[in-house]
Design a protein around this motif. Structure first.
Motif, PDB file in Angstrom:
ATOM      1  N   GLN A   1      17.164 -20.294  -7.043  1.00  0.00           N
ATOM      2  CA  GLN A   1      17.845 -21.267  -6.199  1.00  0.00           C
ATOM      3  C   GLN A   1      16.850 -22.252  -5.592  1.00  0.00           C
ATOM      4  O   GLN A   1      15.789 -21.860  -5.115  1.00  0.00           O
ATOM      5  CB  GLN A   1      18.600 -20.566  -5.081  1.00  0.00           C
ATOM      6  N   GLU A   2      17.188 -23.498  -5.613  1.00  0.00           N
ATOM      7  CA  GLU A   2      16.413 -24.509  -4.909  1.00  0.00           C
ATOM      8  C   GLU A   2      16.936 -24.596  -3.490  1.00  0.00           C
ATOM      9  O   GLU A   2      18.117 -24.835  -3.268  1.00  0.00           O
ATOM     10  CB  GLU A   2      16.551 -25.861  -5.603  1.00  0.00           C
ATOM     11  N   THR A   3      16.075 -24.399  -2.525  1.00  0.00           N
ATOM     12  CA  THR A   3      16.531 -24.335  -1.144  1.00  0.00           C
ATOM     13  C   THR A   3      15.801 -25.360  -0.303  1.00  0.00           C
ATOM     14  O   THR A   3      14.734 -25.862  -0.659  1.00  0.00           O
ATOM     15  CB  THR A   3      16.274 -22.945  -0.551  1.00  0.00           C
ATOM     16  N   SER A   4      16.415 -25.668   0.841  1.00  0.00           N
ATOM     17  CA  SER A   4      15.792 -26.591   1.782  1.00  0.00           C
ATOM     18  C   SER A   4      15.052 -25.861   2.885  1.00  0.00           C
ATOM     19  O   SER A   4      14.555 -26.474   3.793  1.00  0.00           O
ATOM     20  CB  SER A   4      16.871 -27.491   2.407  1.00  0.00           C
ATOM     21  N   GLY A   5      15.009 -24.535   2.833  1.00  0.00           N
ATOM     22  CA  GLY A   5      14.345 -23.750   3.856  1.00  0.00           C
ATOM     23  C   GLY A   5      13.997 -22.390   3.320  1.00  0.00           C
ATOM     24  O   GLY A   5      14.271 -22.067   2.169  1.00  0.00           O
ATOM     25  N   PRO A   6      13.373 -21.564   4.134  1.00  0.00           N
ATOM     26  CA  PRO A   6      12.946 -20.241   3.661  1.00  0.00           C
ATOM     27  C   PRO A   6      14.126 -19.338   3.334  1.00  0.00           C
ATOM     28  O   PRO A   6      15.160 -19.383   3.982  1.00  0.00           O
ATOM     29  CB  PRO A   6      12.152 -19.693   4.850  1.00  0.00           C
ATOM     30  N   ILE A   7      13.940 -18.506   2.312  1.00  0.00           N
ATOM     31  CA  ILE A   7      14.949 -17.525   1.920  1.00  0.00           C
ATOM     32  C   ILE A   7      14.579 -16.179   2.520  1.00  0.00           C
ATOM     33  O   ILE A   7      13.428 -15.760   2.453  1.00  0.00           O
ATOM     34  CB  ILE A   7      15.033 -17.399   0.397  1.00  0.00           C
ATOM     35  N   ILE A   8      15.537 -15.526   3.132  1.00  0.00           N
ATOM     36  CA  ILE A   8      15.316 -14.177   3.604  1.00  0.00           C
ATOM     37  C   ILE A   8      15.531 -13.246   2.417  1.00  0.00           C
ATOM     38  O   ILE A   8      16.648 -13.107   1.930  1.00  0.00           O
ATOM     39  CB  ILE A   8      16.274 -13.839   4.756  1.00  0.00           C
TER      40      ILE A   8
ATOM     41  N   PHE B   1      23.141 -24.321  -8.184  1.00  0.00           N
ATOM     42  CA  PHE B   1      24.141 -24.911  -9.083  1.00  0.00           C
ATOM     43  C   PHE B   1      25.430 -25.188  -8.319  1.00  0.00           C
ATOM     44  O   PHE B   1      26.521 -24.809  -8.748  1.00  0.00           O
ATOM     45  CB  PHE B   1      24.395 -23.968 -10.262  1.00  0.00           C
ATOM     46  N   ARG B   2      25.328 -25.855  -7.195  1.00  0.00           N
ATOM     47  CA  ARG B   2      26.489 -26.047  -6.315  1.00  0.00           C
ATOM     48  C   ARG B   2      27.549 -26.956  -6.935  1.00  0.00           C
ATOM     49  O   ARG B   2      28.741 -26.698  -6.791  1.00  0.00           O
ATOM     50  CB  ARG B   2      26.036 -26.575  -4.955  1.00  0.00           C
ATOM     51  N   TRP B   3      27.129 -28.007  -7.625  1.00  0.00           N
ATOM     52  CA  TRP B   3      28.126 -28.916  -8.193  1.00  0.00           C
ATOM     53  C   TRP B   3      28.837 -28.275  -9.377  1.00  0.00           C
ATOM     54  O   TRP B   3      30.047 -28.465  -9.562  1.00  0.00           O
ATOM     55  CB  TRP B   3      27.461 -30.229  -8.625  1.00  0.00           C
ATOM     56  N   LEU B   4      28.118 -27.511 -10.178  1.00  0.00           N
ATOM     57  CA  LEU B   4      28.757 -26.781 -11.270  1.00  0.00           C
ATOM     58  C   LEU B   4      29.738 -25.754 -10.718  1.00  0.00           C
ATOM     59  O   LEU B   4      30.839 -25.567 -11.254  1.00  0.00           O
ATOM     60  CB  LEU B   4      27.696 -26.089 -12.122  1.00  0.00           C
ATOM     61  N   LYS B   5      29.371 -25.098  -9.643  1.00  0.00           N
ATOM     62  CA  LYS B   5      30.258 -24.120  -9.011  1.00  0.00           C
ATOM     63  C   LYS B   5      31.523 -24.803  -8.499  1.00  0.00           C
ATOM     64  O   LYS B   5      32.631 -24.264  -8.631  1.00  0.00           O
ATOM     65  CB  LYS B   5      29.526 -23.426  -7.871  1.00  0.00           C
ATOM     66  N   CYS B   6      31.374 -25.980  -7.927  1.00  0.00           N
ATOM     67  CA  CYS B   6      32.546 -26.738  -7.462  1.00  0.00           C
ATOM     68  C   CYS B   6      33.492 -27.056  -8.615  1.00  0.00           C
ATOM     69  O   CYS B   6      34.719 -26.937  -8.476  1.00  0.00           O
ATOM     70  CB  CYS B   6      32.103 -28.025  -6.769  1.00  0.00           C
ATOM     71  N   LEU B   7      32.936 -27.460  -9.749  1.00  0.00           N
ATOM     72  CA  LEU B   7      33.769 -27.794 -10.898  1.00  0.00           C
ATOM     73  C   LEU B   7      34.508 -26.569 -11.424  1.00  0.00           C
ATOM     74  O   LEU B   7      35.693 -26.648 -11.784  1.00  0.00           O
ATOM     75  CB  LEU B   7      32.903 -28.397 -12.000  1.00  0.00           C
TER      76      LEU B   7
END
Length: 396
Positions: A83-90, A250-256
């Motif tokens: 996942q590409e994130t904008s902050g740290p992943i826990i 893959f947020r946009w693919l998930k939306c579709l």
């Protein structure tokens, strides 16, 4: 993730490294972007070049350490789903759970339907099984389906019906479609959010579908099937996108994909002339969606905390409280009435009596209590049950 202990290193630099060749690793340029989950020590090891002048034992230690780094990177990639994130992943929030609830829900509903359908179907063949109704209601006839009224009989106090109706299905295609949706939607959700969150969201979605059915279709045939829970899972995916948008690669693919799932039902509802007010399924689906969205926002995992998410949850809590209060106030009234109707009643039939009605047609007749219904049934020769959508002039 705990930092890895660093082996001692020699001070020689700027030379070819047997270690890098053996392990398959390559030095990372200074300007390259590193994943935010790497510790400072791990970053330093990845950026540094192994020395040529290190001793043989030192090189073995470095090789073993590089193997640990490679394993750690593989774990990061696999548990984080790239996942590409904008902050740290826990990292502990990304641990995957086995889909035990999804499997048990599908096996339970499939087993209940299959056994009861086989027992009640004659002759037993594929064609008759396709149209067989089965499930928990076969063991407890009339006790598990969702309804609050039948012939002025009040079932509002039987609260278990709000949950048990999910274990009975109308035919093979009904249960097959629902099981496919639970598997497709539920496995990734249970993997990320865990068992208890999915249990809560799914069953609260079943209850939400029952509640909206009562508000919109209180006089119709009983509600059955776990479609409301399936739509709650779909809505939980939407709430997960809303809460963890920047942390979903893959947020946009998930939306579709979610749109492709819900669009057929929306099209069917828009072209269904019976939507006002006879169709059962659409309102149960909508109730499951509303419940799934609200409970998904309140109970779902949040990878990265943010102020705006606190506001979203506050709105979800307020809206949930208002909906629960409205439903409790509305369902307390008797006889029942749909939210868009003006005439409350608990019994509806057609009567053919030229003396009473002045015509030779079948006329719709409603009652508000058992005494009225019994009086008409005992005095009329031509009386029959009728579906409510055939009586278009009730409010008149």
């Amino acid at each position: 993730m705990a930092s890895l202990p660093l082996p001692p290193m020699a001070s020689v630099d700027n030379c070819p490294s047997m270690l890098m060749q053996d392990s398959g690793l390559r030095p990372i340029p200074e300007e390259s972007e590193l994943p935010p989950v790497l510790t400072p020590e791990l970053t330093e090891v990845l950026r540094s070049r192994p020395p040529c002048g290190a001793s043989r034992s030192n090189r073995h230690a470095l090789a073993a350490h590089a193997g640990g780094i490679s394993a750690a990177l593989s774990e990061i990639v696999s548990t984080g789903f790239m996942q590409e994130t904008s902050g740290p992943i826990i990292e502990k929030e990304m641990r995957q759970h086995w889909p035990f609830y999804v499997a048990s829900q599908c096996l339970t509903t499939a087993g209940l339907w299959t056994y009861s359908a086989i027992e009640t179907t004659t002759p037993l063949n594929v064609e008759t099984l396709r149209h067989a109704r089965g499930g928990l209601d076969w063991w407890f006839p009339g006790k598990t389906l969702m309804l609050i009224n039948h012939e002025c009989e009040d079932f509002r106090h039987e609260a278990w019906r709000n949950l048990t109706y999910q274990f009975t299905h109308g035919d093979m295609s009904h249960i097959f479609t629902n099981i496919c949706m639970v598997l497709f939607l539920g496995i990734p959700l249970e993997g990320f959010h865990g068992h208890w969150r999915l249990i809560a969201v799914f069953n609260l979605g079943v209850i939400g579908g029952a509640c909206l059915h009562v508000l919109c279709n209180p006089h119709l045939y009983p509600l059955l099937g776990m479609s409301a829970g399936c739509y709650a899972l779909l809505a939980m995916h939407l709430s997960d996108l809303l809460v963890n948008w920047r942390q979903t690669r893959f947020r946009w693919l998930k939306c579709l994909l979610l749109l492709a799932l819900v669009l057929p039902d929306l099209i069917h509802a828009s072209f269904d002339s019976s939507l006002q007010p006879r169709t059962t399924g659409h309102f149960a689906h909508a109730g499951g969606c509303i419940s799934g969205m609200l409970t998904g926002i309140l109970l779902g995992k949040d990878i990265k905390a943010n102020d705006y998410k606190t506001t979203i949850r506050a709105v979800a809590v307020t809206l949930s409280f208002c909906l629960i209060a409205f439903y409790a106030w509305w369902v307390e009234k008797w006889p029942p009435r749909a939210i868009w109707d003006t005439l409350p009643f608990c019994w509806i039939h057609q009567v053919k009596n030229e003396t009473v009605f002045g015509n030779k047609n079948w006329n719709c007749l409603t009652c508000k209590d058992k005494a009225c219904a019994q009086a008409w049934k005992s005095t009329q020769q031509h009386i029959a049950r009728v579906a409510i959508h055939f009586c278009v002039d009730l409010d008149a």
